[in-house]
Design an enzyme around this catalytic site. Structure first.
Site, short mmCIF file in Angstrom:
data_model
loop_
_atom_site.label_atom_id
_atom_site.label_comp_id
_atom_site.label_asym_id
_atom_site.label_seq_id
_atom_site.Cartn_x
_atom_site.Cartn_y
_atom_site.Cartn_z
N ASP A 271 0.85 -1.18 0.00
CA ASP A 271 0.00 0.00 0.00
C ASP A 271 0.89 1.24 0.00
O ASP A 271 1.86 1.32 0.79
CB ASP A 271 -0.88 0.04 1.25
N HIS B 199 4.35 -7.50 -0.01
CA HIS B 199 4.07 -8.81 -0.59
C HIS B 199 4.83 -8.97 -1.90
O HIS B 199 5.46 -8.03 -2.39
CB HIS B 199 2.56 -8.97 -0.83
N SER C 37 8.25 3.32 4.29
CA SER C 37 9.50 3.35 3.56
C SER C 37 9.20 3.23 2.06
O SER C 37 8.18 3.73 1.61
CB SER C 37 10.44 2.26 4.03
#
Length: 456
Positions: A230, A305, A423
């Site tokens: 995200d 992911h 990050s």
């Protein structure tokens, strides 16, 4: 005539009799003193006579006694006079005291005026660099001096302190207030978390790395490449032979970012082939290198992911700086991703070369990869003021999927790791030339959303 009463102990005295009472008290005190002095007149006389110098007694003393008294007097005078060694020590102490006073005087002067001088010099250098960029019609990025000053800040120490604070136990009564304030400040959607109750998270670190509910993110099964996290799309596009864009107008070197070629690629590389062509697995001209940069804000879901099905071959850990990766800093500091600490995995997917990089940042020195237990990030590297040599020469390398190891591979949407704060994820991959992105710069994106497709 009105008479006034003056309080005196338990009685009331008229103002006219006050003077008489005072005189009586003085007379009583005088009599008491005289009586005390008259009790022991002989002893008092003896005490007074003993304290006065007695010339007669001196005259009646024997010669030996007088000689002894003279010797004692001389010894007393010698002790009273300072010796040469004592004089030297006293002068050394005085000199040391003068030097100490001068040191503190200059220290106070520097502490008072040096910060002002540094600020003035920094402002002049900033304006001069800004004017030079305007005349040369180049992006207003940081100069070499500004970059070194920024890298000299103790950001690693700050990040380690923040990591310690985030891991501290949070009292349960405070959790709704602290986590609620954080959620409202950074727009955290706690309802999609696996545990929506604030009381479940015993520390800030647990709250940052909260898991999501089953089905909270849908993985696009049709897209060959989906979003790994995200966040916000900072930049995407094709990569040139030597440079790729960090953001629009700000480039960085592919070799500095990935490190030197592996032995197999280096053996096949010729002087006429560029670095970008050497890392590609298909050199028939049908493929091209592409890149995508996704920034995770502090309020975003902090786990990342796998964007596709791929197999890593090597892991490189670059122990660099911990500079901020905020979009404003990315626009200002060239080569930001090459300077920062990062964990890079290189391998292949069905279209050729594939690399997946998790970039650390200020307060995000800890990058955790679930399948790589040996990885240790945000290690203490000492105080290196302003020193940031090319990251190509500072990294640890681990070969994966060797004959002694189990074959490691990721499926699309599989959980890879987590950041302790927001990050950046950088994807650099090989794909057919007809690959087209489905995103725009600055777009908010979530895990599983399509990044691009192959145009038939």
């Amino acid at each position: 005539m009105v008479s006034y009463f003056v309080p005196r102990g338990r009685f009331l005295l008229k103002a006219g009799n006050l003077r008489q009472v005072i005189q009586q008290q003085q007379q009583q005190q005088t009599k008491h003193t005289a009586q005390q002095n008259g009790k022991w007149p002989v002893l008092r006389h003896f005490r007074q006579s003993s304290t006065k110098p007695n010339a007669v007694s001196h005259s009646k003393e024997s010669p030996s006694q007088a000689r002894q008294d003279m010797i004692n007097n001389n010894n007393t005078l010698e002790r009273a006079q300072p010796k040469p060694k004592q004089k030297q020590q006293k002068s050394d102490q005085n000199l040391l005291e003068v030097q100490r006073n001068a040191f503190w005087r200059w220290t106070g002067f520097l502490l008072r005026w040096a910060p002002m001088g540094i600020c003035v010099f920094g402002a002049i250098e900033w304006q001069w660099h800004k004017r030079r960029c305007h005349h040369e019609n180049t992006p207003r990025t940081a100069s070499e001096f500004q970059s070194r000053v920024y890298c000299s800040l103790p950001l690693r120490i700050i990040s380690r302190c923040w990591g310690w604070l985030a891991a501290c136990y949070m009292p349960e009564p405070l959790r709704p207030y602290v986590y609620g304030w954080y959620s409202s400040t950074f727009n955290v959607n706690i309802n999609e978390a696996l545990y929506p109750d604030y009381g479940h998270y015993s520390s800030l670190a647990q709250f940052f790395t909260r898991p999501l509910k089953e089905g909270a993110r849908t993985i696009d099964s049709q897209a060959p490449l989906v979003s790994p996290a995200d966040g916000k799309v900072l930049h995407f596009g094709s990569a040139a032979d030597t440079l790729i864009e960090q953001v629009k107008g700000v480039n960085y070197s592919i070799e500095d970012f990935l490190g030197p070629l592996q032995e197999s690629a280096a053996a096949e590389k010729s002087s006429a082939v560029s670095y970008a062509q050497a890392i590609k697995q298909k050199r028939d001209g049908s493929t091209e290198l592409f890149q995508c940069v996704i920034y995770l804000a502090p309020g975003d879901y902090h786990r990342f992911h796998s964007p596709t099905a791929w197999q890593p071959q090597v892991r490189r850990h670059f122990s660099g700086e911990l500079l901020s990766v905020n979009p404003k800093v990315a626009n200002w500091l060239p080569g930001l991703f090459c300077l920062n600490e990062r964990v890079l995995y290189m391998g292949n997917w069905k279209y050729g070369f594939f690399s997946y990089t998790a970039v650390g940042a200020t307060n995000v020195g800890s990058v955790e990869i679930y399948m790589d237990a040996d990885l240790k990030t945000n290690r203490w590297t000492g105080l290196k003021m302003g020193a940031h040599p090319p990251s190509t020469y500072e990294y640890d390398e681990l070969q994966l999927n060797t004959q002694e190891q189990e074959q490691l591979k990721f499926d699309k949407g599989e959980l890879v790791g987590q950041f302790n704060m927001g990050s950046t994820i950088v994807l650099l991959f090989e794909a057919p030339k007809n690959f087209k992105f489905d995103i725009i710069a600055g777009q908010k994106i979530r895990v599983g959303d399509s990044l691009g497709h192959i145009v038939e």
